[in-house]
Design an enzyme around this catalytic site. Sequence first.
Site, PDB file in Angstrom:
ATOM      1  CB  SER A 417      -0.913   0.017   1.239  1.00 12.45           C
ATOM      2  OG  SER A 417      -0.118   0.044   2.431  1.00 12.45           O
ATOM      3  N   GLY A 418       0.215   2.390  -0.154  1.00 10.78           N
ATOM      4  CA  GLY A 418       0.873   3.678   0.013  1.00 10.78           C
ATOM      5  C   GLY A 418       2.064   3.900  -0.886  1.00 10.78           C
ATOM      6  CG  ASP A 438       3.216  -4.724   3.132  1.00 12.46           C
ATOM      7  OD1 ASP A 438       3.490  -3.582   2.715  1.00 12.46           O
ATOM      8  OD2 ASP A 438       2.518  -4.934   4.141  1.00 12.46           O
ATOM      9  CG  ASP A 458       7.876  -9.292  11.014  1.00  8.58           C
ATOM     10  OD1 ASP A 458       8.395  -8.164  10.877  1.00  8.58           O
ATOM     11  OD2 ASP A 458       7.558  -9.756  12.120  1.00  8.58           O
ATOM     12  CB  VAL A 459      11.153  -5.940   7.209  1.00 11.77           C
ATOM     13  CG1 VAL A 459      10.588  -5.993   5.797  1.00 11.77           C
ATOM     14  CG2 VAL A 459      10.460  -4.889   8.049  1.00 11.77           C
ATOM     15  CE1 TYR A 552       8.148   7.759   9.959  1.00 13.19           C
ATOM     16  CE2 TYR A 552       8.473  10.139   9.984  1.00 13.19           C
ATOM     17  CZ  TYR A 552       8.283   8.960   9.284  1.00 13.19           C
ATOM     18  OH  TYR A 552       8.233   8.984   7.908  1.00 13.19           O
TER      19      TYR A 552
END
Length: 655
Positions: A417-418, A438, A458-459, A552
């Site tokens: 997404s995105g 993803d 899952d990174v 972040y």
Amino acid sequence: MAGSFAAGTGSSIADLITASRTLGRPDLTLHGGGNTSLKGEWLDVTGELVPALLVKGSGHALVSIDADGFAPLRLERLRQLLPPTSVASDDLANELRCAVLDSDAPDPSVETLVHALLPHKAVFHSHADAILTLTNTPEGGELVAELFGGRVLVVEYAMPGTELAAAIAGAWELAGTRQASLEGIVVLQHGLFTMGDSPAQALDRHLDMVAVAGKYIADARAGAKPSPSREPLKGYDTAVRLAALRARISRVAGGPLVMTRDTSEEASRALADPAVLSAVAEGPLTPDHVVWTGYRPLLGDDVDNYVDGHEEYVRSNRVRRGEDYEPEPVAPRVLLDPELGILSVGRTARESRIVEDITRHTLTSVADSNLLGGYRPADPSHVFDLDHWAPQGRKRSRAARSLPLVGHVALVTGAASGIGQACAAELLSQGASVVGWDRSESVVEAFDSPEWHGIRVDVTDPVAQREALTTTVDRFGGLDILVVAAGVFPTAQHIGQLDATQWRKAMSVNVDSVAELFRLAHPLLAASPVGGRVCVVASKNVAAPGPGAAAYSASKAALTQLTRVAALEWAGDGIRINLVHPDAVFDTALWTPELLAARAAHYGMTEDEYKRRNLLRTEIRSADVGRAVRASVDNTLRCTTGAHLPVDGGNERVI
């Protein structure tokens, strides 16, 4: 269209389409192979009825063909091109084009003259595996005659086009009174033609003959002892080896290529049989396959040996095209190695899958031919003629568009997404073969394209990353482009209330996982035949952080520093690494309608004003970031590494 085709009583174009699609099943025709036709009349603009042949267009797939996949031609003109008229092979395409009745029609099949020659209303042709298995044996002609008796005419191999039409014309004339009872023609090392009063009858005869051949083969196979399979090499280290092999192949070819790997049980069993490997190296199942598979497969991974062999193949046959003929160097398109599996090479993933399909069918047929007395394909001179014949080359050239990233293999994280999905879409639009990672299962079906492969990853799991990189290389052969777009934006918290779990999550996803990915991806990127390219999606917050976004902002700043160090360390390997710093990209999952409304109200703005609160007063979308990423990984910025590109409409604090 200035006219229309009518087949007359008992048949229609719809009947031809229905029967043709049935003939398009994989064991009969593969990827544009085979052709069908129907004779009738063309009503032209003057009201005149012109005898016409409706024949499949070159390169169209029978399995999905529709009316626009057929070309109408003047039947009388086609028959004027038959013996005793002599038409040079290289002139055939022009002569056929001049006989076409509709300028919008596709180029007619190279077998058009055979369809015109035969008097039957419908003619169907395929390279059916079962028929080729019979004919590619030392006694192929006798075996076919024994199985089918007077139903078929057996013709020696001749090059498709004018030569095959002449060979069939001569055999047809010699058949004399047998003509009336003939239902088909078997061309050795080439395939089967069946004829009928309708498409349905031609198809029924075709399927029946293939079934007879198939039963004969199955009976021979029933008593055979299957070869033991051998477990192929797997894992990350093998992926690194494959990426280096792809690089060697691509350099010989003069550009990046996609390489797919088949390690299935079926493939492993075929490759474990020395007799099959030895036989398949003698040549393709039919010369028609050479346009995809090359003149022979490479046994093992010695690319230089293949190049030397190809040079000898050209030297031995150059006289057939003129002593001055000098084709470009050719890289192997099929590699057969018991340790590595079946490796299939193409300019795109779609092409490599075509090569793989043909190779799997070939290995099965070769094994069956061995059971029937041995595998004997067409003479290498026949393969050379078709390999270097312009109409066949055009068939292959139609299969891949000329786009800047064709042959490049890209990996995009956060691709469901995105911004990540927008980056993947942009790379796909430029011709790249793209693997997307993803956490969301939706990544698997994010795009409907043979150039797309989505993997749920899952990174933050190093083992999952390692396995997914291995799958990436199995799927497309290597890695040229890495786009790091996966990331999280934790719930806003001021430092005094900062939750350590949220802080750790931000660091784990946004920094730690990328450090691990860089470590694993480096050998693959260093092996890229075009030089590795990396683009990291960072953030405006690196240069201009905001309150409540400590986790972040700090994680993206750390990511930026990690990327800068990688740019310094990897430049010597020809890898360039750049960053994009987006801001206020509102078409992502982060910006819900409720959040957007709340933030706009907080600043006393309308939602549209809030979206455009930058110096350029422009709304930034994911696609804008995708285009910036693409520019950083194609050749637009080929001399740039370690750069920071804002995608924010202009931010006073950043500037």
